[in-house]
Design an enzyme around this catalytic site. Structure first.
Site, short mmCIF file in Angstrom:
data_model
loop_
_atom_site.label_atom_id
_atom_site.label_comp_id
_atom_site.label_asym_id
_atom_site.label_seq_id
_atom_site.Cartn_x
_atom_site.Cartn_y
_atom_site.Cartn_z
CB VAL A 108 -4.81 -5.19 29.75
CG1 VAL A 108 -3.53 -5.74 29.18
CG2 VAL A 108 -6.01 -5.91 29.17
N GLY A 109 -6.61 -4.79 32.76
CA GLY A 109 -7.55 -3.85 33.36
C GLY A 109 -8.52 -4.56 34.26
CG ASP A 125 -23.37 4.44 29.68
OD1 ASP A 125 -23.42 5.63 30.07
OD2 ASP A 125 -22.73 3.56 30.28
#
Ligand SMILES: *[C@@H]1O[C@H](CO)[C@@H](O)[C@H](O)[C@H]1NC(C)=O
Ligand SMILES: *[C@@H]1O[C@H](CO)[C@@H](O)[C@H](O)[C@H]1NC(C)=O
Ligand SMILES: *[C@@H]1O[C@H](CO)[C@@H](O)[C@H](O)[C@H]1NC(C)=O
Ligand SMILES: *[C@@H]1O[C@H](CO)[C@@H](O)[C@H](O)[C@H]1NC(C)=O
Length: 962
Positions: A645-646, A763
């Site tokens: 999926v990625g 982040d």
């Protein structure tokens, strides 16, 4: 039990941006848009096909069928259903709380075969777009609240077999084709016109019927139709059941009706038909004839009736019959019921000696009969001669046939008898005893027969025939059924027969959702066919309350009275349960230890976790579990492309399904991207420690066979960035953006103020904020997080600067002193990104600077119109916008000490939300409006490089002077 230290030595580490994982396919979004209460509980994750969602069938990874019969669904049908472009079957039958209109966009489901919405509460017009569904075979919209006209476009559905619009409030005339306008006369393959119980008006068009048609059931009963019965009806030779009763039809009955030799049930009662009584000699298969309450010419009792050998039921109330009743009528072999009330029949009633053995009612109330020839011989038949001349004679008034009371009734106490002479015992709770004398929760509902061919409701043979047919159907059915039971047959109104049906589960107490939807579909879709005697039917299920798969399994003690004894027993049982749980926990811990030992062994080829190296000590895990590589292989279908999926520079993310059905995102590092142990360890330690609604949870990890894999909870809707850029197809309005800001702030506030030790994220950016299925923000990626050691006076840590340009706190960058306020800065940038939907730095322009320059507090929206993302809903008022911008700019203040803390930020956003009329503590309910089909959406991998712009390149070269 999850707290034991796993003796797993982890050598290498991964430290990469964790990305949103979701399937971007339109089926998922289409199903997501179905914002219903009581959806099956296993509708979680983002792959309906892979995860075998209840009620969903797929083919080639596309959703082809939704069958959610009797689920207790509540809500409306979203227009986004159109996204399910491969859908063939939509069965939402028997969900009495599905309301609202059928969306226009249903017309885009080009593959749809079956549209089954029987027994819901849909309202409004049936959209004309339904006529573009060229593949439609079966339309069942009956028993809803539809209004408006029958869309003429239905005439375009050349494959249509079943058209059931009955029991709604549909008005207007029955549409027929005219020039380019289509009409129902074009439906040459249709067998069923079920339009009864509506408000149809006007005359039945002469052109509606033709000899090319193949109709078997024309049911137009209980409408407001006027005019005459069209001559063309007599051309449809295939007809078997004709109900035109309960209208205002007038004029002569066309003589060619007699040509319909296959008709078994003809009901023309309660109209204004006139002229001579029709001559139906040709209908020699007729079982049921009702011509009551019309204005036919006075006539003698027609002789042809006595030739209808199959006739079971003759009902001719108030039809101007005169003269004597022929004796041979009663010798028709199947005759059960004769009702000839309110006529001028006279002479002697003689039923002869060879009368039908099935005869049970002869109702001649209100005629002029003077004599009853067989009064002494007839037994077991209700003869009613009340209000005839005979009953005026004083000698007769005491006679049975002059009383109003009859033994015959329009309902029956029939109940399917026990099998094999078993004995029913009372069931605990609300279980019901089956014919096999087993207590269980049956699937129940009512079979509604629209034109049974019989009228003797006391003849149990009929029910046995039905029972046998149902039993043999369900014996071969995919759902295991213990038995079926029928009960309470009754004639509700105008010759509709209702029978209660109960289907009992086999092998367990109750059915699961799949079984219910399968059975519901078999009945709603007419897969089950009744014996011909019962004629056309529909089923209305009761809501099933006792799903085997529901979280709260109904227990026998549920409804038992709470005596002190039961409480004591409860206590004992509870105590036992605790003991059992403790034992299980012990076993589990032991098992985990074994596993961990195994893991240690397995990982040895790669060396042990070196306490002297930079990797630090063995990871301290809380709640996260260890997975073997083999397990993960299994859960991801051998890391198949379909589960991919990625991907990004570090490796790939796979969707996996744990044996529990839980969906997980499995992040597998590429060999070349495997990095030192510190950050990996940090990440798993931190992630396993924090548990908050707005933080992504680490489920576990795998370290063996040269693999470094992190297993996370699966977040279905992708990253905030995907939504802001339109990639995910989710539209975030102002309110939703406020919620996302609040969720993110709460997650961060938890990290800063409640986590121990304090965690600084370092982040924060839009690709690290994920959205769950309720659009709750979940902060991800703790790979760069730092533990804040609360040792003495230190309130900051000195580190090598890391972060992502655009979000990076310039103070931190310059001083290398990290504090929570650096996260606050990044969050402020994120707040601005939320309103602009643009990268913080675009074409060399830095959003913080640009907004400060353009801002004018004296103007509307601070003069920031050109910055505002138009998909946020520019037309709507952005309540609290000014305060929001003020807050964002405070967060990006130059000096950390001047910035608010995250808990200040949370409070302020909560205040803004209240101002905007939102409850900050309510879950966001993704409405259909939040999903809009976006042309930008494609089946391509949703994880573009953007999602991986985790930048290690510093100093950021493109930032303009701050
Ligand atoms: C009438 O019924 C018979 C027997 O069911 C069938 O074979 C025949 O085709 C039907 N006639 C028409 C015109 O459909
Ligand atoms: C009814 O029609 C049949 C033929 O269709 C005819 O033989 C008969 O005489 C008619 N009966 C009456 C009463 O008109
Ligand atoms: C029955 O009624 C018909 C028509 O009203 C009449 O001609 C006839 O004489 C009556 N028969 C008897 C026995 O009353
Ligand atoms: C009940 O109906 C069946 C089927 O039509 C018939 O065979 C049977 O004789 C009937 N029983 C009675 C008592 O009428």
């Amino acid at each position: 039990m999850m707290e034991q230290k796993l003796q797993v030595f982890l050598l290498v580490a991964i430290s990469q941006t964790w990305v949103a994982v979701y399937s971007n396919n339109q089926d998922f979004l289409g199903l997501k848009s179905l914002d219903w209460k009581n959806k099956p509980p296993n509708w979680v994750g983002a792959d309906p096909c892979e995860a075998n969602w209840d009620g969903i069938d797929c083919s080639d990874n596309r959703v082809t069928s939704i069958t959610l019969s009797s689920m207790g669904l509540e809500g409306q049908l979203s227009g986004d259903i159109e996204q399910l472009s491969e859908l063939q079957t939509l069965d939402l039958s028997y969900n009495k709380k599905l309301t609202g209109p059928l969306p226009q966009s249903i017309g885009n489901l080009q593959k749809l075969n079956n549209l089954i919405l029987v027994g819901c509460a849909f309202s409004g017009q049936i959209p004309g777009t339904i006529g573009s569904l060229k593949e439609l075979v079966f339309i069942s919209l009956n028993s809803n609240r539809f209004t408006g006209l029958i869309p003429p476009s239905i005439g375009n559905l050349s494959k249509l077999y079943w058209l059931d619009l009955a029991d709604n409030q549909i008005e207007g005339t029955i549409p027929v084709s005219r020039g380019n306008t289509p009409g129902l006369d074009m439906l040459l393959h249709c067998k069923h016109f079920h339009f009864g119980k509506n408000k149809l008006e006007g005359s039945i068009p002469e052109t509606l019927f033709s000899s090319n048609m193949t109709l078997i059931h024309v049911l137009f009963d209980s409408n407001q139709l006027t005019g005459s019965i069209p001559l063309s009806l007599g051309l449809v030779k295939s007809l078997e059941v004709v109900r035109l009763d309960g209208n205002e039809l007038s004029d002569d009955v066309p003589t060619n009706l007699n040509d319909l030799t296959n008709v078994t049930e003809l009901i023309l009662s309660d109209n204004k038909l006139s002229g001579p009584l029709p001559n139906l000699t040709g209908m020699n298969g007729l079982h049921f004839l009702d011509l009551s309450n019309n204005s036919f010419d006075t006539s003698d009792f027609p002789s042809w009736i006595s030739t209808l050998q199959s006739l079971t039921t003759l009902i001719m109330e108030d039809t101007n019959l005169q003269g004597p009743i022929p004796v041979d009528l009663f010798s028709l072999p199947n005759l059960e019921t004769v009702v000839l009330r309110k006529n001028k029949l006279n002479g002697t009633l003689d039923i002869g000696t060879s009368y039908s053995s099935h005869l049970n009612l002869v109702d001649l109330k209100n005629n002029q009969i003077t004599k009853f020839a067989n009064s002494d011989e007839v037994q077991g038949i209700d003869i009613i001669l009340l209000d005839n001349l005979i009953c005026l004679e004083t000698t007769e008034t005491k006679a049975n046939y002059c009383s109003n009371s009859v033994s015959h009734s329009s309902n029956s106490s029939y109940v399917t008898p026990e099998k094999n002479n078993c004995i029913r015992t009372p069931c605990s709770s609300d279980k019901i005893s089956s014919p096999n004398c087993l207590c269980a929760y049956p699937y129940t509902g009512t079979l509604n027969f629209r034109a049974p061919s019989f009228s003797d409701l006391e003849n149990e043979t009929y029910y046995q025939i039905l029972e046998n047919s149902l039993t043999s159907f369900f014996e071969k059915f995919k759902v295991k059924v213990d038995s079926i039971a029928l009960s309470n047959p009754n004639e509700v109104s105008s010759e509709y027969l209702n029978i209660k049906l109960e289907i009992f589960p086999s092998g367990h107490d109750s059915f699961d959702r799949k079984e219910i939807s399968d059975m519901g579909f078999a009945l709603s879709n007419q897969t089950y066919k009744t014996p011909k005697t019962f004629g056309p039917f529909f089923f209305i299920a009761d809501q099933y309350e006792s799903y085997a798969d529901s979280i709260e399994v109904p227990s026998d003690s549920n409804k038992s009275s709470k005596t002190s004894i039961s409480i004591i027993i409860g206590g004992v049982v509870g105590g036992l349960a605790v003991v059992v749980l403790l034992l299980l926990a012990g076993l589990y811990a032991f098992h985990q230890k074994k596993r961990a030992e195994k893991a240690t062994e397995l990982s040895r080829p790669f060396g042990s976790w070196d306490t002297n190296s930079s990797s630090g000590a063995v990871p301290q895990l809380k709640g996260a579990r260890w997975f073997s590589f083999e397990e993960l292989k299994k859960y991801t279908n051998n890391f198949s492309a379909a589960n991919d999926v990625g991907s990004g520079g570090y490796g790939k993310v796979y969707r996996g399904t744990l044996p529990t059905g839980e969906l997980v995102a499995i992040k597998r590092s590429l060999k070349e991207s495997m990095q030192g142990g510190v950050e990996f360890k940090t990440e798993i330690e931190l992630l396993s420690r924090v548990h908050h609604k707005n933080l992504v949870t680490l489920v576990g990890f795998c370290f063996e066979q040269g693999e470094q894999i992190l297993v996370y909870e699966y977040i279905p809707n992708g990253s905030l960035k995907d939504s802001l850029t339109g990639k995910s197809g989710i539209r975030l309005d102002w309110m939703k953006r406020l919620r996302v800001a609040l969720g993110t702030a709460r997650g961060l506030s938890y990290l800063h103020e409640l986590a121990n030790p304090t965690i600084i994220h370092r982040d924060i950016k839009s690709t690290n904020v994920l959205l769950d299925d309720r659009l709750n923000a979940k902060v991800a990626d703790f790979g760069l997080s730092k533990l804040m050691m609360k040792d003495g006076d230190k309130d900051h840590v000195t580190t090598q600067v890391k972060g992502t340009m655009g979000y990076l706190d310039p103070e931190y960058y310059m001083t290398q002193q990290l504090t929570e306020k650096s996260d606050v800065y990044s969050f402020g940038v994120l707040m601005l990104e939320l309103i602009t939907a643009k990268k913080p730095i675009e074409r060399g322009k830095y959003v913080v600077r640009e907004i400060r320059l353009a801002m004018d507090k004296t103007k509307d929206l601070y003069n920031l119109h050109s910055f505002i993302d138009s998909t946020m809903g520019l037309g709507t008022r952005l309540i609290g916008f000014d305060k929001y911008v003020d807050l964002a700019l405070e967060c990006v203040g130059d000096s950390g000490v001047d910035r608010p803390t995250m808990s200040d930020v949370v409070k302020e956003i909560e205040a803004i939300m209240k101002l905007a009329g939102l409850n900050p503590n309510a879950d966001s309910e993704p409405t259909s409006a939040s999903y809009e089909y976006s042309s930008k959406m494609s089946s391509s991998n949703p994880y573009g490089e953007d999602a991986f712009d985790h930048s290690g390149t510093f100093p950021p070269s493109k930032i303009e002077p701050l």
